[in-house]
Scaffold this motif. Structure first.
Motif, PDB file in Angstrom:
ATOM      1  N   LYS A  22       0.731  -1.241   0.164  1.00 50.15           N
ATOM      2  CA  LYS A  22       0.046  -0.079  -0.119  1.00 50.15           C
ATOM      3  C   LYS A  22       0.737   1.287  -0.169  1.00 50.15           C
ATOM      4  O   LYS A  22       0.535   1.985  -0.601  1.00 50.15           O
ATOM      5  CB  LYS A  22      -1.210  -0.115   1.288  1.00 50.15           C
ATOM      6  CG  LYS A  22      -1.809   1.135   1.411  1.00 50.15           C
ATOM      7  CD  LYS A  22      -3.200   0.880   2.224  1.00 50.15           C
ATOM      8  CE  LYS A  22      -2.553   0.729   3.782  1.00 50.15           C
ATOM      9  NZ  LYS A  22      -3.881   0.626   4.592  1.00 50.15           N
ATOM     10  N   PRO A  23       1.774   1.471   0.881  1.00 47.13           N
ATOM     11  CA  PRO A  23       2.439   2.786   0.889  1.00 47.13           C
ATOM     12  C   PRO A  23       3.181   2.984  -0.576  1.00 47.13           C
ATOM     13  O   PRO A  23       3.268   4.281  -0.835  1.00 47.13           O
ATOM     14  CB  PRO A  23       3.721   2.586   1.988  1.00 47.13           C
ATOM     15  CG  PRO A  23       3.049   1.328   2.793  1.00 47.13           C
ATOM     16  CD  PRO A  23       2.266   0.441   1.862  1.00 47.13           C
ATOM     17  N   LEU A  24       3.358   2.135  -1.199  1.00 52.37           N
ATOM     18  CA  LEU A  24       3.879   2.493  -2.726  1.00 52.37           C
ATOM     19  C   LEU A  24       3.172   2.654  -3.660  1.00 52.37           C
ATOM     20  O   LEU A  24       3.763   2.751  -4.864  1.00 52.37           O
ATOM     21  CB  LEU A  24       5.217   1.565  -2.673  1.00 52.37           C
ATOM     22  CG  LEU A  24       6.373   1.712  -1.767  1.00 52.37           C
ATOM     23  CD1 LEU A  24       7.484   0.628  -2.002  1.00 52.37           C
ATOM     24  CD2 LEU A  24       6.818   3.075  -1.150  1.00 52.37           C
ATOM     25  N   LEU A  25       2.113   2.434  -3.495  1.00 52.69           N
ATOM     26  CA  LEU A  25       1.100   2.425  -4.809  1.00 52.69           C
ATOM     27  C   LEU A  25       0.912   3.963  -5.252  1.00 52.69           C
ATOM     28  O   LEU A  25       0.835   4.761  -4.583  1.00 52.69           O
ATOM     29  CB  LEU A  25      -0.404   2.007  -4.308  1.00 52.69           C
ATOM     30  CG  LEU A  25      -0.313   0.441  -3.844  1.00 52.69           C
ATOM     31  CD1 LEU A  25      -1.662   0.042  -3.312  1.00 52.69           C
ATOM     32  CD2 LEU A  25       0.075  -0.455  -5.108  1.00 52.69           C
ATOM     33  N   MET A  32       1.971   6.579  -2.429  1.00 52.81           N
ATOM     34  CA  MET A  32       1.017   7.127  -1.568  1.00 52.81           C
ATOM     35  C   MET A  32       1.721   7.674  -0.307  1.00 52.81           C
ATOM     36  O   MET A  32       1.346   8.826   0.113  1.00 52.81           O
ATOM     37  CB  MET A  32       0.135   6.134  -0.996  1.00 52.81           C
ATOM     38  CG  MET A  32      -0.625   6.347  -0.025  1.00 52.81           C
ATOM     39  SD  MET A  32      -2.393   5.462   0.230  1.00 52.81           S
ATOM     40  CE  MET A  32      -1.532   3.821   0.574  1.00 52.81           C
ATOM     41  N   ILE A  33       2.692   7.380   0.251  1.00 51.71           N
ATOM     42  CA  ILE A  33       3.424   7.385   1.294  1.00 51.71           C
ATOM     43  C   ILE A  33       4.108   8.842   0.975  1.00 51.71           C
ATOM     44  O   ILE A  33       4.224   9.731   2.010  1.00 51.71           O
ATOM     45  CB  ILE A  33       4.436   6.636   1.676  1.00 51.71           C
ATOM     46  CG1 ILE A  33       5.150   6.810   2.854  1.00 51.71           C
ATOM     47  CG2 ILE A  33       5.812   6.505   0.556  1.00 51.71           C
ATOM     48  CD1 ILE A  33       4.428   6.829   4.380  1.00 51.71           C
ATOM     49  N   LEU A 236      -8.519   3.187  -3.010  1.00 55.42           N
ATOM     50  CA  LEU A 236      -7.407   3.694  -3.930  1.00 55.42           C
ATOM     51  C   LEU A 236      -7.949   4.478  -5.173  1.00 55.42           C
ATOM     52  O   LEU A 236      -7.309   5.581  -5.420  1.00 55.42           O
ATOM     53  CB  LEU A 236      -6.445   2.241  -4.389  1.00 55.42           C
ATOM     54  CG  LEU A 236      -5.258   2.789  -5.180  1.00 55.42           C
ATOM     55  CD1 LEU A 236      -4.372   3.669  -4.507  1.00 55.42           C
ATOM     56  CD2 LEU A 236      -4.503   1.567  -5.632  1.00 55.42           C
ATOM     57  N   GLU A 237      -8.694   3.809  -5.658  1.00 56.68           N
ATOM     58  CA  GLU A 237      -9.291   4.583  -6.782  1.00 56.68           C
ATOM     59  C   GLU A 237     -10.081   5.807  -6.388  1.00 56.68           C
ATOM     60  O   GLU A 237     -10.018   6.902  -7.247  1.00 56.68           O
ATOM     61  CB  GLU A 237     -10.364   3.687  -7.772  1.00 56.68           C
ATOM     62  CG  GLU A 237      -9.619   2.424  -8.074  1.00 56.68           C
ATOM     63  CD  GLU A 237      -8.331   2.944  -9.156  1.00 56.68           C
ATOM     64  OE1 GLU A 237      -8.543   3.715  -9.922  1.00 56.68           O
ATOM     65  OE2 GLU A 237      -7.217   2.051  -8.955  1.00 56.68           O
TER      66      GLU A 237
END
Length: 245
Positions: A22-25, A32-33, A236-237
């Motif tokens: 998740k943090p790197l999406l 994101m991070i 996320l979208e």
């Protein structure tokens, strides 16, 4: 570290089960991070660092000019992770207040990050957090929306009595959607992470109940908007649409 009284720490790890990595999406051209890092920096309340156990996260944050603290992979919660990071960054105890900003809040507003400090102006408060009024039945009924029940201390402040996934409190009147952003006095954070998980914490799966069961005081600032946390592909979208615009 430079002389400061407030430190913003962003715990981040790759082990999310519902949205791996998740943090790197990517969201609107950035991981994101990095969005969360930029929001924290824009709040301008003190130095910002990402606390992580993952080299890939650390590399991305450093590549975008951010500060990283490497922490143990064994922490059960973000609170434990930020306490280790605090001790590494500030071993001499100069920092008085620690803000714990979740790494999956890419749309949080900098003014909301600033607002979480306001309840700590009262020396009786151990921990400060935020909430926004619920306006839909779907939010009221959704167990993934944590509600805070509290005694009003004015129009924009509550003293927290309980946090729950249930639809509460009963009857007519406002309900409040808890926002998982916290500001701790340093001594309160140290006490909190030393406490064992409490019965209500385990039952509701809400870490903040440990503090209330131990008699710690949590006050809640009321803000106008709820940042969009990213826990699922649909979240996320949504964040991508918001930040693209």
């Amino acid at each position: 570290m430079t002389e400061t009284t407030t430190l913003v720490l962003i715990p981040a790890r790759m082990a999310a089960t519902r949205l791996p990595g998740k943090p790197l999406l990517e969201i609107a051209g950035l991981p994101m991070i990095v969005h969360v890092l930029r929001r924290a920096e824009a709040a301008a309340i003190g130095p910002v660092a990402v606390a992580t156990d993952t080299a890939a996260i650390a590399d991305v944050v450093r590549a975008h000019g951010g500060r990283v603290v490497m922490t143990s992979a064994d922490h059960p919660s973000g609170s434990d992770r930020i306490f280790e990071a605090l001790r590494k960054l500030d071993p001499d105890g100069r920092v008085e207040t620690v803000v714990n900003l979740q790494g999956d809040f890419p749309t949080i507003r900098p003014d909301n990050i600033r607002a979480v400090l306001e309840p700590l102006a009262d020396p009786a408060v151990d921990i400060a957090t935020l909430a926004a009024e619920i306006h839909t039945e779907e939010e009221s009924l959704n167990p993934n929306v944590v509600k805070v029940i509290g005694s009003a201390l004015g129009d924009r402040r509550l003293r927290a009595l309980y946090f729950t996934r249930a639809t509460a409190p009963w009857g007519e009147g406002p309900r409040y959607h808890h926002i998982g952003l916290y500001a701790y006095r340093r001594k309160a954070l140290q006490r909190f992470v030393a406490l064992p998980p409490s019965p209500l914490e385990c039952r509701e799966k809400l870490e903040q109940l440990r503090a209330l069961e131990a008699g710690m005081r949590i006050d809640v600032g009321i803000v106008d908007t709820v940042p969009r946390g990213v826990d699922t592909a649909a979240d996320l979208e949504t964040a991508r649409r918001v930040l693209a615009s």
